[in-house]
Design an enzyme around this catalytic site. Sequence first.
Site, short mmCIF file in Angstrom:
data_model
loop_
_atom_site.label_atom_id
_atom_site.label_comp_id
_atom_site.label_asym_id
_atom_site.label_seq_id
_atom_site.Cartn_x
_atom_site.Cartn_y
_atom_site.Cartn_z
CG MET A 33 -89.23 -9.74 -120.11
SD MET A 33 -89.89 -11.39 -119.70
CE MET A 33 -89.75 -11.38 -117.92
N GLY A 34 -90.31 -4.94 -119.76
CA GLY A 34 -91.09 -3.83 -119.21
C GLY A 34 -91.00 -3.78 -117.70
CG LEU A 36 -89.04 -0.11 -118.48
CD1 LEU A 36 -88.86 1.02 -119.49
CD2 LEU A 36 -88.16 -1.30 -118.83
CG HIS A 40 -85.35 -2.24 -116.90
ND1 HIS A 40 -86.20 -2.44 -115.85
CD2 HIS A 40 -85.22 -3.45 -117.51
CE1 HIS A 40 -86.59 -3.72 -115.83
NE2 HIS A 40 -86.01 -4.35 -116.82
CD GLN A 64 -88.12 -14.78 -120.84
OE1 GLN A 64 -87.88 -14.50 -122.02
NE2 GLN A 64 -87.55 -14.14 -119.84
N GLY A 150 -78.50 -6.68 -118.19
CA GLY A 150 -78.02 -6.48 -116.83
C GLY A 150 -77.29 -7.70 -116.31
CE LYS A 152 -82.55 -9.49 -110.10
NZ LYS A 152 -83.29 -10.08 -111.21
CG LEU A 187 -82.95 -1.74 -108.39
CD1 LEU A 187 -83.15 -0.51 -109.26
CD2 LEU A 187 -83.79 -1.62 -107.13
CB SER A 188 -85.88 -7.99 -109.45
OG SER A 188 -86.79 -8.87 -110.08
#
Lengths: 285, 285
Positions: A33-34, A36, A40, A64, A150, A152, A187-188
Amino acid sequence: MNLNVVRTRGELRQRVDAWRRAGASTIAMVPTMGALHAGHVALVESARRACDRVVVTLFVNPTQFAPNEDFAAYPRTEDADRAKLEALGVDVLFAPSTEEMYPPGFATTISVAGPSEGLESAFRPHFFAGVATVVAKLLVAGMPDQAYFGEKDYQQLLVVRCMAADLGLPTEIIGRPTVREADGLALSSRNAYLSPDERARAPLLHRSMSEAAQRIAAGGPPTDALAEAVAAIRSAGFDPDYLEVRNAASLAPVDDWRTEPLRMLAAARLGRTRLIDNIPVANPA
Amino acid sequence: MNLNVVRTRGELRQRVDAWRRAGASTIAMVPTMGALHAGHVALVESARRACDRVVVTLFVNPTQFAPNEDFAAYPRTEDADRAKLEALGVDVLFAPSTEEMYPPGFATTISVAGPSEGLESAFRPHFFAGVATVVAKLLVAGMPDQAYFGEKDYQQLLVVRCMAADLGLPTEIIGRPTVREADGLALSSRNAYLSPDERARAPLLHRSMSEAAQRIAAGGPPTDALAEAVAAIRSAGFDPDYLEVRNAASLAPVDDWRTEPLRMLAAARLGRTRLIDNIPVANPA
């Protein structure tokens, strides 16, 4: 090195067909979803090493997000994303419009029972149908040999893998380890929502989970270990949605702690940011 | 002429890939549940004329039958079907087992809103999700250029067309006219359930619909025309589920009788047999 940006599924298919005709034996897709980050980047590097051609997709998928969620606020940084992908040697960035993915009259939903049940679904009931549907469309458009996700988003990874296998899509779904900050925070793209104070407290989620995992691996009662982890994050200001251990392959509740593969999964809100994380748990002896 | 019978999706994909490599420019698929009659034959002949290669699929799909429906009783005549398909010059019959299509852990459902709403869905609520899911799997397995469906199942045709477009499958969904007995009864594998007496009364469904369509085209009030058709079939012992005119493209209720494309659709039970039919309706002047 030349990153091509493609906006329609038809153009994407043409590129991929041309690669196939030219003898590309393996094509990878990395759906994003960019916004980054290094997580990513690790996915793209894995894809780049494994495959002849790499397509990254960038689409903030409205279906979503629930109406009360952060679709409008979700970070959009396409220029910076393009620069990163160009430097990584990505061949094509597929960045469609919402209208390209959901033209008027669009009416189809793909839902996956099994791994989607419970955990995230209890708090985001439409999330996995939105993910499964858009990923199916991306895979059909690109027909990659491999697609990278990922760990995650561990439940999402299993849902996507189940969907792809069930529909018979010719794409291997590959999960890659969560990338973390030095202090353990996963990371998020949503970490950008954290205030400095929240950012300082955020690593406690992973730390509390790790401690609980160690206690369970050492033979401690899982219920007690999980309850203590919940108490610890709650006292630091988190509002937990769930913190559970499940079968790592099926996400079913655990029957036999000594033999089943175990995964601890959690979601908790910290201020206006919803954090999720998951880690493996070693079986107790 | 040599009909190859293939039982797994992997074998089907290998055949299709080999045809593509050998230069077949167009591949057709004709999905069926077997018990082939002249309606199926007409679909296969259309496919045979239009495409280099033709795959017919034979799968009595359990997920589109409700527990109280006729899955167990549905006619299964694979040997006779094979002989017909061989004579028609079909290249491959894909006849998978239930386990091949739905292995343990299968958890994915494709549902289509829009054209699936109302009509059949009111009486067979899981039918179109079962159809959309299995047809998506068949199309993904074979990736044909065209897939042929009979207009007899008109709502199904629109649901499948919507699903294929929404997912971006590279298959054109082609509908072909209903084939009828000399007395107007639409061909159906389920006509085999009719007793001689029921068979004698069965054409009244199509006749009553045709009369109502003529009255509407002549400018008569649609409500009256439809009510009279319902009364006529009811007095002949039918138990109607629905008999309606809808927009032929969207299946939405009709707003403007003079300009929208019109289709009359009906379902009615006659003894233990459920008959469905549909016909075009000309716009009143």
